[in-house]
Write an enzyme that holds these catalytic residues in place. Structure first.
Site, PDB file in Angstrom:
ATOM      1  N   GLY A  17       0.719  -1.343  -0.156  1.00 41.07           N
ATOM      2  CA  GLY A  17      -0.033  -0.042   0.065  1.00 41.07           C
ATOM      3  C   GLY A  17       0.764   1.170  -0.038  1.00 41.07           C
ATOM      4  O   GLY A  17       0.372   2.182  -0.647  1.00 41.07           O
ATOM      5  N   ASP A  18       1.725   1.054   0.673  1.00 41.48           N
ATOM      6  CA  ASP A  18       2.909   2.372   0.885  1.00 41.48           C
ATOM      7  C   ASP A  18       3.299   2.733  -0.546  1.00 41.48           C
ATOM      8  O   ASP A  18       3.578   3.635  -0.912  1.00 41.48           O
ATOM      9  CB  ASP A  18       4.097   2.145   1.851  1.00 41.48           C
ATOM     10  CG  ASP A  18       3.385   2.419   3.280  1.00 41.48           C
ATOM     11  OD1 ASP A  18       2.557   3.333   3.548  1.00 41.48           O
ATOM     12  OD2 ASP A  18       4.134   2.080   4.263  1.00 41.48           O
TER      13      ASP A  18
END
Length: 402
Positions: free
Chosen positions: A171-172
């Site tokens: 996600g990052d």
């Protein structure tokens, strides 16, 4: 004809005051393509990424590679003297990258009007978990939270088991890619329309993951089907799965088009499968995927990995071993492409890392960047360029400003 420069973002100056991974990764991707990036940290070097594993002999390996190619300065913008120094630095910056909860910079006296008074052309990237507005705007966010909330994690795992996260904060890094794209787009817009107000970018990491899921909302609305977990099998095409060979190697196979499926049948020495009405077309293969997978799995189970790769290679069928990191770093194709570089590091000699992506055809490769800086490593150079002398810098250090 002069060869094009691979430094596509040369001349773009970025001040990265973000922490951990998503927003700093956006700035790092820009540095890879030639931007001049300065990393701003608190004087105590308290960025959590400096504490995450792997740490070796006190050296934060992840931090070093994730912040490669950047200069490092320290400054506490919460202190009046730090705020004043920050505003003096802004005229020399094109893009400010931050990832604090919405309103944080405002509380420190660094609202957008103040920033723009210091630099009217400043592009600001605000990368947060949930965006600058909405009911969750002030909540803290982490990659696994984005992945769960976006629907991303719901798609991974066995149908009868729990949803799964990767052992990596995908996600990052996805949000970081969107961040780098946003910076490049904002710079392109500013150059094309210099008289327009510069961009203030509201990038939600959760929305970045939702965007990646692309067709799932229309699938739900038009078919009534909410896509869920299916193990390694794709539910939208077939065959597309992982199969284990006779020598215990897991292989990932994609033979989803009708033409490729015909070639797969030849590779398995079962050409008659391609004419089987259960398998001859895509929708029939999806409808009869259990029987299809059973036949393919049986062939892999009696075939070695080398033989399977050779047979599928002859027929042009997409097949790959499931590689761990050790295998990836030894991959002959990736090595031939120069997909890994060694970042010079003053403490550890050098560290391996992926190369800059993409590369520009016909251009000389960019110089390999060094690893991320120590906290405040370039304080004297950066603050000295603003006219601060040694005595002033010493005083700022004593007061905890830098």
């Amino acid at each position: 004809m002069t060869a094009p420069s691979a430094a596509l973002l040369e001349g773009v100056r970025i001040l990265d005051m973000a922490t951990v991974l998503a927003a700093p990764f956006a700035a790092t991707l820009c540095a890879d393509l030639g931007a001049e990036v300065t990393k701003l940290e608190l004087p105590d070097g308290a960025d959590p990424l400096r504490r995450l594993a792997p740490v070796q002999d006190g050296h934060a390996l992840w931090w070093k590679v994730a912040n490669r190619g950047k200069r490092g300065i320290t400054l506490d913008v919460r202190k009046p003297a730090g705020r004043a120094l920050f505003l003096r630095l802004l005229p020399d910056v094109d893009v400010l990258v931050e990832n604090f909860r919405p309103g944080t910079l405002d509380r420190w006296g660094l609202d957008i009007a103040t920033l723009r008074a210091a630099n009217p052309g400043l592009v600001v990237l605000r990368l947060s978990g949930f965006g600058q507005t909405g009911p969750l705007a002030d909540q803290p966010g982490f990659a696994r939270v984005f992945e769960a909330m976006s629907g991303f994690a719901h798609l991974a795992g066995d149908p009868a088991g729990a949803p799964q996260h990767m052992n990596y904060p995908v996600g990052d890094v996805v949000a970081g890619v969107f961040g780098a794209f946003s910076i490049a787009a904002a710079i392109a817009r500013r150059r094309a329309h210099p008289d327009e107000p510069p961009a203030e970018i509201d990038l939600s990491a959760t929305e970045a993951l939702v965007r990646v899921l692309d067709a799932l909302p229309v699938e739900l609305e038009r078919t009534g089907q909410a896509r869920g977990r299916s193990g390694n099998r794709a539910t939208y095409t077939a065959p597309s799965n992982m199969y284990r060979t006779s020598d215990g190697v897991w292989m990932s196979l994609v033979a989803s088009s009708d033409a490729i499926f015909v070639r797969l049948c030849r590779a398995m020495d079962q050409p008659g499968m391609a004419a089987d009405p259960r398998f001859s077309r895509m929708l029939e293969r999806v409808a009869n995927v259990d029987a299809l997978d059973a036949s393919i799995a049986a062939w892999f189970a009696r075939t070695s990995a080398a033989a399977a790769l050779a047979a599928c290679g002859r027929e042009g069928v997409p097949l790959a071993r499931v590689a761990d990191v050790a295998a990836v770093t030894r991959d002959a194709h990736l090595l031939a492409r120069g997909a890994f570089v060694r970042l010079p590091d003053p403490q550890l000699g050098s560290l391996p890392a992926p190369c800059a992506v993409p590369r520009l055809m016909g251009a000389e490769p960019l110089p390999v960047p060094r690893t991320g800086p120590l906290p405040g490593e370039h304080n004297d150079a950066v603050w000295g360029a603003l006219g601060l002398d040694a005595a002033e810098l010493d005083a700022l250090r004593r007061d905890g400003v830098i």
